[in-house]
Enzyme design. Structure first.
Site, PDB file in Angstrom:
ATOM      1  N   GLU A  63      11.735  -0.802   4.029  1.00 33.05           N
ATOM      2  CA  GLU A  63      11.412   0.475   4.376  1.00 33.05           C
ATOM      3  C   GLU A  63      12.832   1.336   3.837  1.00 33.05           C
ATOM      4  O   GLU A  63      13.716   0.885   3.928  1.00 33.05           O
ATOM      5  CB  GLU A  63      11.015   0.829   5.767  1.00 33.05           C
ATOM      6  CG  GLU A  63       9.926   0.552   6.261  1.00 33.05           C
ATOM      7  CD  GLU A  63       8.670   0.964   5.643  1.00 33.05           C
ATOM      8  OE1 GLU A  63       8.920   2.076   5.107  1.00 33.05           O
ATOM      9  OE2 GLU A  63       7.476   0.468   5.605  1.00 33.05           O
ATOM     10  N   GLU A 115       0.062  -0.883   5.979  1.00 31.38           N
ATOM     11  CA  GLU A 115       1.107  -0.275   6.717  1.00 31.38           C
ATOM     12  C   GLU A 115       1.149   1.322   6.803  1.00 31.38           C
ATOM     13  O   GLU A 115       1.350   1.862   7.648  1.00 31.38           O
ATOM     14  CB  GLU A 115       2.694  -0.629   6.179  1.00 31.38           C
ATOM     15  CG  GLU A 115       3.844  -0.331   7.106  1.00 31.38           C
ATOM     16  CD  GLU A 115       4.384   1.018   6.922  1.00 31.38           C
ATOM     17  OE1 GLU A 115       5.070   1.304   7.866  1.00 31.38           O
ATOM     18  OE2 GLU A 115       3.792   1.782   5.948  1.00 31.38           O
ATOM     19  N   ASP A 167       0.892  -1.035  -0.102  1.00 24.37           N
ATOM     20  CA  ASP A 167      -0.026  -0.076   0.008  1.00 24.37           C
ATOM     21  C   ASP A 167       0.772   1.384   0.037  1.00 24.37           C
ATOM     22  O   ASP A 167       2.023   1.178   0.340  1.00 24.37           O
ATOM     23  CB  ASP A 167      -0.841   0.235   0.930  1.00 24.37           C
ATOM     24  CG  ASP A 167      -0.168  -0.186   2.832  1.00 24.37           C
ATOM     25  OD1 ASP A 167       0.818  -0.672   2.641  1.00 24.37           O
ATOM     26  OD2 ASP A 167      -0.667   0.618   3.484  1.00 24.37           O
TER      27      ASP A 167
END
Length: 387
Positions: free
Chosen positions: A172, A143, A78
């Site tokens: 990340e 997330e 997402d």
């Protein structure tokens, strides 16, 4: 020993995969078909795939092998909303190459990481089909928003059946200026509070017949904002307190507000706990004579991965591929690592440069996508070809 064989043919290209993922408009919590694309690349490599939807969130867990140790790649499909489309130089969900950069929503956060993980895994499994241990993917579409039906639920599902992750690499965007210059070995905790202060509404000309909710809270709020909560420690910066929103009044200048609402957040280190912070805030308000209620939400406790096999493997991979010794940091916001670390897993975040994330014209350097795939592949080699 791992089951299944590698797919025939060359590994997919990381840049092409990143572009395919960007084209899927997966604004949180919508996955947009990204995970099915990933699954199509993983299944032929011998991964056993479990689709784990919770609520309106799409998740999957894929594992190759049944033995330990288990190395998991974790990430999210997402993305945040693109904002005003007219502000983008090119449409946010149409990947565009300019001057060595790939533009599109999710380019850096974190679709290039997902693509690099897939490519690294394909190459590694093709070269070492009988590697030791297991490889897994834990991927969610929850997330960037509430994070209540995503990784946390998958971790609960895995814990209930006794599945233990030994090492977890989260994709990340950890890098500051160059790919691999920073890796995250922990994160601060995040504690949110919604404070409601109660007074008595009235006319500004008759303050004796009212109680101004703003006035009653000012002293306590000032004390909380000015306070030094701690000095941090060798691994974490000091705990920080920030007021993010204040609302009160009717909109009229001649009405004393009877209610004040304050939103605030703590980013806290391992010198604090959520319980100690809650107790201190409430004590400060009570001692100031404030009538109040607070709704607390703990987004995640702080975690720290101590030096060990995973930190060495990631550091060596960055040094071998990128030619630099990465800074090990616990800065930044929260990540889904906060749900994985409490299970006992070593967790390290390694991903692209984060300068453009959540911004208009988000982008990633094309060269960095390939370098990241090489780094992930080296991590796999360092952990699953030794011992």
């Amino acid at each position: 020993m791992p089951s299944g064989s590698a797919r025939e043919g060359d590994a997919p290209h990381a840049l092409a995969l990143t572009r395919e993922l960007i084209r899927r408009a997966s604004v949180t919590p919508d996955d947009g078909g990204c995970q099915e694309l990933m699954i199509r690349h993983l299944a032929p490599l011998g991964f056993q795939v479990e689709r784990l939807p919770f609520g309106d969130v799409t998740n999957f867990w894929a594992r190759r092998g049944a033995d330990g140790p288990l190395l998991a790649f974790a990430g999210h499909t997402d993305v945040v909303p693109p904002g005003p489309l007219e502000a983008w130089t090119s449409p946010p969900f149409e990947p565009h190459l300019r001057n060595g950069l790939l533009y599109g929503r999710g380019a850096a956060d974190m679709k290039s990481s997902l693509a690099a993980m897939l490519v690294a895994t394909h190459r590694f499994v093709s070269d070492h089909p009988d590697h030791r241990g297991s490889i897994a993917f834990l991927v969610t579409s929850d997330e960037e928003a509430d994070a209540v039906n995503g990784t946390v639920k998958v971790v609960e599902h895995l814990r209930a059946r006794g599945t233990t992750i030994d090492w977890c690499v989260v994709g990340e965007p950890s890098s500051r200026a160059r790919i691999g210059d920073v890796i995250r070995v922990g994160r601060r905790g995040s504690l949110n509070g919604r404070l409601t202060v109660h007074g008595v509404q009235g006319h500004v000309a008759y303050p004796d017949a009212a109680s101004n909710a703003i006035h009653s809270a000012l002293g306590a709020l000032d004390a909380l904002a000015r306070r030094t909560w701690d000095a941090g420690n060798a691994s974490f910066p000091p705990t920080g307190f920030q007021i993010s929103n204040i609302a009160a009044g009717t909109g009229a200048s001649n009405v004393i507000p009877g209610t004040l609402t304050v939103l605030f957040n703590f980013r806290f280190n391992t010198e604090q706990t959520a319980e100690t912070l809650r107790a201190e805030v409430e004590r400060t308000l009570r001692e100031a004579g404030v009538r109040f209620e607070i709704a607390w939400q703990l987004s995640g406790a702080p975690f720290l991965t101590n030096p060990g096999s995973l930190t060495r493997a990631v550091r060596d991979a960055v040094r071998d591929v990128g030619g630099r010794d990465p800074e090990q940091s616990t800065g930044g916001g929260t990540s889904d690592g906060r749900f994985i670390a409490p299970t006992g897993a070593e967790v390290v975040e390694l991903g692209p440069v984060n300068a453009s994330i959540h911004k208009v014209d988000e982008h990633v350097a094309v060269a960095d996508v390939d370098l990241l795939a090489d780094m992930y592949q080296r991590v796999l080699q360092n952990l699953l070809l030794r011992g």
